[in-house]
Design a protein around this motif. Structure first.
Motif, PDB file in Angstrom:
ATOM      1  N   TRP A 188      -9.536  44.026  54.381  1.00 10.79           N
ATOM      2  CA  TRP A 188      -9.181  42.776  55.067  1.00 10.79           C
ATOM      3  C   TRP A 188      -9.893  41.539  54.516  1.00 10.79           C
ATOM      4  N   PRO A 189     -11.149  41.627  54.067  1.00 15.60           N
ATOM      5  CA  PRO A 189     -11.778  40.414  53.497  1.00 15.60           C
ATOM      6  C   PRO A 189     -11.024  39.848  52.296  1.00 15.60           C
ATOM      7  N   TYR A 190     -10.181  40.674  51.664  1.00 13.77           N
ATOM      8  CA  TYR A 190      -9.402  40.209  50.514  1.00 13.77           C
ATOM      9  C   TYR A 190      -7.968  39.865  50.927  1.00 13.77           C
ATOM     10  N   ALA A 191      -7.731  39.769  52.246  1.00 16.99           N
ATOM     11  CA  ALA A 191      -6.417  39.433  52.833  1.00 16.99           C
ATOM     12  C   ALA A 191      -5.397  40.551  52.653  1.00 16.99           C
ATOM     13  N   ILE A 192      -5.834  41.745  52.237  1.00 19.62           N
ATOM     14  CA  ILE A 192      -4.947  42.895  52.068  1.00 19.62           C
ATOM     15  C   ILE A 192      -4.955  43.690  53.364  1.00 19.62           C
ATOM     16  N   SER A 193      -3.785  43.850  53.982  1.00 22.00           N
ATOM     17  CA  SER A 193      -3.730  44.531  55.277  1.00 22.00           C
ATOM     18  C   SER A 193      -3.890  46.033  55.146  1.00 22.00           C
ATOM     19  N   GLY A 194      -3.389  46.602  54.054  1.00 27.84           N
ATOM     20  CA  GLY A 194      -3.408  48.054  53.904  1.00 27.84           C
ATOM     21  C   GLY A 194      -2.251  48.742  54.601  1.00 27.84           C
ATOM     22  N   ASP A 195      -1.355  47.973  55.216  1.00 26.82           N
ATOM     23  CA  ASP A 195      -0.213  48.559  55.924  1.00 26.82           C
ATOM     24  C   ASP A 195       0.928  48.918  54.984  1.00 26.82           C
ATOM     25  N   LEU A 196       0.951  48.302  53.808  1.00 26.27           N
ATOM     26  CA  LEU A 196       2.020  48.559  52.838  1.00 26.27           C
ATOM     27  C   LEU A 196       1.463  49.319  51.633  1.00 26.27           C
ATOM     28  N   PRO A 197       2.336  50.003  50.885  1.00 32.47           N
ATOM     29  CA  PRO A 197       1.866  50.670  49.662  1.00 32.47           C
ATOM     30  C   PRO A 197       1.245  49.662  48.701  1.00 32.47           C
ATOM     31  N   ILE A 198       0.210  50.101  48.012  1.00 31.12           N
ATOM     32  CA  ILE A 198      -0.523  49.224  47.095  1.00 31.12           C
ATOM     33  C   ILE A 198      -0.312  49.686  45.656  1.00 31.12           C
ATOM     34  N   VAL A 199       0.033  48.740  44.782  1.00 30.18           N
ATOM     35  CA  VAL A 199       0.078  48.974  43.341  1.00 30.18           C
ATOM     36  C   VAL A 199      -1.102  48.225  42.747  1.00 30.18           C
ATOM     37  N   PHE A 200      -1.994  48.929  42.078  1.00 26.99           N
ATOM     38  CA  PHE A 200      -3.251  48.358  41.595  1.00 26.99           C
ATOM     39  C   PHE A 200      -3.184  48.225  40.079  1.00 26.99           C
ATOM     40  N   VAL A 201      -3.440  47.020  39.576  1.00 26.17           N
ATOM     41  CA  VAL A 201      -3.373  46.738  38.140  1.00 26.17           C
ATOM     42  C   VAL A 201      -4.721  46.193  37.678  1.00 26.17           C
ATOM     43  N   ASP A 230       2.269  45.776  48.192  1.00 35.22           N
ATOM     44  CA  ASP A 230       1.251  44.801  47.792  1.00 35.22           C
ATOM     45  C   ASP A 230       0.871  45.054  46.341  1.00 35.22           C
ATOM     46  N   LEU A 231       1.090  44.042  45.489  1.00 37.00           N
ATOM     47  CA  LEU A 231       0.695  44.133  44.083  1.00 37.00           C
ATOM     48  C   LEU A 231      -0.678  43.483  43.930  1.00 37.00           C
ATOM     49  N   VAL A 232      -1.690  44.302  43.658  1.00 36.75           N
ATOM     50  CA  VAL A 232      -3.072  43.813  43.553  1.00 36.75           C
ATOM     51  C   VAL A 232      -3.481  43.817  42.082  1.00 36.75           C
ATOM     52  N   ILE A 233      -3.788  42.642  41.561  1.00 35.73           N
ATOM     53  CA  ILE A 233      -4.180  42.482  40.159  1.00 35.73           C
ATOM     54  C   ILE A 233      -5.674  42.198  40.109  1.00 35.73           C
ATOM     55  N   ASP A 260       5.073  31.833  46.542  1.00 39.08           N
ATOM     56  CA  ASP A 260       4.915  31.665  47.989  1.00 39.08           C
ATOM     57  C   ASP A 260       4.416  32.933  48.665  1.00 39.08           C
ATOM     58  N   LEU A 261       4.049  33.940  47.858  1.00 38.26           N
ATOM     59  CA  LEU A 261       3.624  35.228  48.412  1.00 38.26           C
ATOM     60  C   LEU A 261       2.199  35.591  48.019  1.00 38.26           C
ATOM     61  N   ILE A 262       1.456  34.617  47.496  1.00 40.72           N
ATOM     62  CA  ILE A 262       0.086  34.890  47.079  1.00 40.72           C
ATOM     63  C   ILE A 262      -0.774  35.148  48.312  1.00 40.72           C
ATOM     64  N   ASN A 263      -1.469  36.284  48.282  1.00 43.88           N
ATOM     65  CA  ASN A 263      -2.361  36.692  49.377  1.00 43.88           C
ATOM     66  C   ASN A 263      -1.622  36.837  50.709  1.00 43.88           C
ATOM     67  N   LYS A 264      -0.346  37.239  50.626  1.00 41.63           N
ATOM     68  CA  LYS A 264       0.432  37.496  51.831  1.00 41.63           C
ATOM     69  C   LYS A 264       0.951  38.927  51.796  1.00 41.63           C
ATOM     70  N   SER A 265       1.186  39.493  52.983  1.00 46.80           N
ATOM     71  CA  SER A 265       1.652  40.866  53.071  1.00 46.80           C
ATOM     72  C   SER A 265       2.956  41.044  52.305  1.00 46.80           C
ATOM     73  N   GLY A 266       3.009  42.088  51.460  1.00 41.69           N
ATOM     74  CA  GLY A 266       4.178  42.311  50.632  1.00 41.69           C
ATOM     75  C   GLY A 266       4.216  41.423  49.413  1.00 41.69           C
ATOM     76  N   GLY A 267       3.107  40.733  49.128  1.00 41.80           N
ATOM     77  CA  GLY A 267       3.061  39.792  48.011  1.00 41.80           C
ATOM     78  C   GLY A 267       2.119  40.232  46.908  1.00 41.80           C
ATOM     79  N   VAL A 268       1.495  39.237  46.257  1.00 46.87           N
ATOM     80  CA  VAL A 268       0.649  39.481  45.094  1.00 46.87           C
ATOM     81  C   VAL A 268      -0.768  38.974  45.388  1.00 46.87           C
ATOM     82  N   TYR A 269      -1.748  39.765  45.002  1.00 47.02           N
ATOM     83  CA  TYR A 269      -3.155  39.425  45.218  1.00 47.02           C
ATOM     84  C   TYR A 269      -3.858  39.410  43.867  1.00 47.02           C
ATOM     85  N   LEU A 270      -4.522  38.302  43.567  1.00 46.48           N
ATOM     86  CA  LEU A 270      -5.251  38.162  42.309  1.00 46.48           C
ATOM     87  C   LEU A 270      -6.750  38.144  42.611  1.00 46.48           C
TER      88      LEU A 270
END
Length: 508
Positions: A188-201, A230-233, A260-270
């Protein structure tokens, strides 16, 4: 199961129709149709089935239903059935060099007349071909809009399977899973809920930009198809003060669908490695459905490498077990005959499946090869605050305090498949073979003996040169389920085995 009681089926105009009888005047009666269009030489009349029990068969599965057995016709029955389904069968004859095309259609409407019109339309092969042409044109427009080739779209669909189901590609992060001590809330501190599948790059240089670009396109394609992840880079660049690579990644994300999906559920996290704790990186590796490395090549290449790694690992673990003094099949036959001779002639009120022991303390079931009881024959084992039920194939569920309100593992109201929510597997670490001690979920050839007693159940089986006995019970005053496994090696060589218990949690 209760809702199925209101479904009624009928067969008209070579079409199966199904409707749900309304339970009140305010409800609308909905209609479903199932029909077939055949281009080619038909053999015999159209067959149909609406009873799931007759189609699948007790103890069978959708992988091998009894309806597909040789010379097993469909029953051609309709009406009100306890467990409805819809199936059509059309036999065709295909001469050498010729082609036959059989197209099945399923449609829905809010009244009987409309659903019959839909069925009449799609019994015409021309309408089927037109529907495929329109779907193909729509698909090409989607790919053109996303600037994707057909090969890239297929790769995206293939990768989507790793998000929906447990992937063998996760075996290379077994150490991360073992060392992980954190839970979902640590994301959660990284705004990732963990409720959706995560792809880690994990990337570290400009040379890895092509991989990120491909995954961003794939992520957009997934969203278009209704698959959210959630695409986590993770940027592992260590260039220092000037963060050129981080800026390039940020620009690449901002130019596409993810702006418009940066750091949002179902979006992309850098994320930047310097700003992420090491055990949080370990957590991301442990929970990610699939992990890509910037130095590993394209997505499909990395997935293939992971699969080859798993296959090679199993091959390396194999040892030569060909030289055996005993014939395993002979041992199975001897154990089978010994068990039957010991119990079959002593059963009280025997019915072909089993009967009571001489002292009346146990109900003993013998599941010989290809045999199944007509319905699940279960044993309910409980004390005043905890318990479980188990069927003759080992399926069942566990609860605490209240069997309806506080299930710990899932209960399935499906007497046909009787799917397990818990299972104990044995695996030969030398050969890679695996099986279950009980008749489900991974049944082998040979005899299974089940002993249902008051407060316990025992499962006995012999295979792979090993006598196996599994006893399940609950202590009188403890909220715990005991699974006691006893293995006896009847060969003259060592085995290296793993016992793996699977429990699908419900917790409520």
């Amino acid at each position: 199961a209760f809702g199925n009681l209101f479904i009624q089926t009928e067969f008209e105009h070579e079409t199966l129709l199904a409707s749900r009888r309304p339970r009140s005047e305010k409800q609308t009666r909905l209609w479903l149709m199932h029909t077939v269009a055949t281009e080619g030489e038909k053999v015999g009349s159209l067959q149909y089935e609406t009873d799931r029990a007759r189609f699948i068969g007790r103890g069978r599965s959708l992988a091998k239903p009894q309806a597909l057995d040789t010379n097993h016709p469909l029953s051609d029955t309709v009406g009100a059935v306890l467990d409805p389904m819809m199936s059509l069968r059309q036999r065709v004859k295909i001469a050498p060099g010729q082609t036959a095309r059989v197209s099945f259609s399923i449609g829905y409407a809010e009244n009987r007349e409309s659903v019959i019109r839909i069925a009449e339309k799609y019994k015409d092969p021309l309408s089927i071909n037109r529907a495929f042409e329109l779907a193909w044109a729509h698909s090409k427009m989607e790919l053109r809009q996303l600037n994707l080739t057909a090969a890239q779209a297929n790769e995206g669909l293939s990768l989507g399977g790793h998000l929906l189901y447990l992937s063998p590609c996760r075996s290379d992060v077994a150490e991360c899973i073992k060392n992980n001590r954190k839970g979902q809330s640590s994301l959660w501190p990284y705004a990732i809920s963990g409720d959706l599948p995560i792809v880690f790059v994990r990337v570290k240089s400009v040379e890895n930009m092509d991989l990120v670009r491909t995954l961003l396109k794939t992520h957009e394609y997934w969203r278009l198809k209704g698959l959210f992840a959630d695409l986590v880079i993770l940027n592992e660049d260590e260039s220092g003060y000037y963060q050129v690579f981080q800026d390039n990644l940020r620009d690449l994300i901002s130019m596409g669908h993810a702006r418009d999906l940066i750091n949002k559920s179902g979006g992309v996290y850098l994320l930047q490695k310097d700003h992420v704790q090491e055990d949080d990186i370990n957590l991301l590796c442990a929970v990610a459905r699939v992990i890509f490395n910037g130095e590993g090549g394209s997505c499909s290449i990395q997935v293939r490498k992971k699969k080859k790694f798993m296959t090679a690992k199993i091959e390396l673990d194999k040892v030569d077990t060909q030289e055996k003094d005993e014939d395993p099949l002979l041992l199975v036959r001897e154990f089978h005959d010994e068990t039957l001779d010991r119990t079959m002639g002593q059963l009280q009120f025997a019915n072909g499946y089993g009967g009571f022991s001489e002292d009346g303390q146990e109900y003993i079931i013998h599941l010989q090869e290809g045999m199944n009881t007509p319905l699940p024959w279960i044993n309910v084992i409980a004390n005043s605050k905890f318990g479980f039920q188990v069927s003759e194939v080992g399926a069942g569920y566990t609860w605490s305090i209240n069997s309806r309100e506080y299930k710990l593992t899932p209960w399935s109201n499906d007497p046909i498949l009787d799917p397990p929510g818990e299972a104990l597997y044995l695996r030969n670490e030398q050969s890679g073979e695996s099986w279950s001690v009980t008749a489900g979920p991974k049944r082998e050839k040979g005899l299974y003996t089940i002993r249902h007693g008051q407060g316990y159940s025992v499962f006995e089986h012999f295979s792979h040169g090993i006598k196996q006995s599994l006893r399940l019970f609950v202590p009188l005053d403890e909220s715990v389920k005991i699974i006691e496994l006893t293995l006896t090696n009847t060969t003259n060589h060592d085995f290296r085995l793993s016992a793996v218990y699977y429990a699908e949690w419900v917790m409520g």
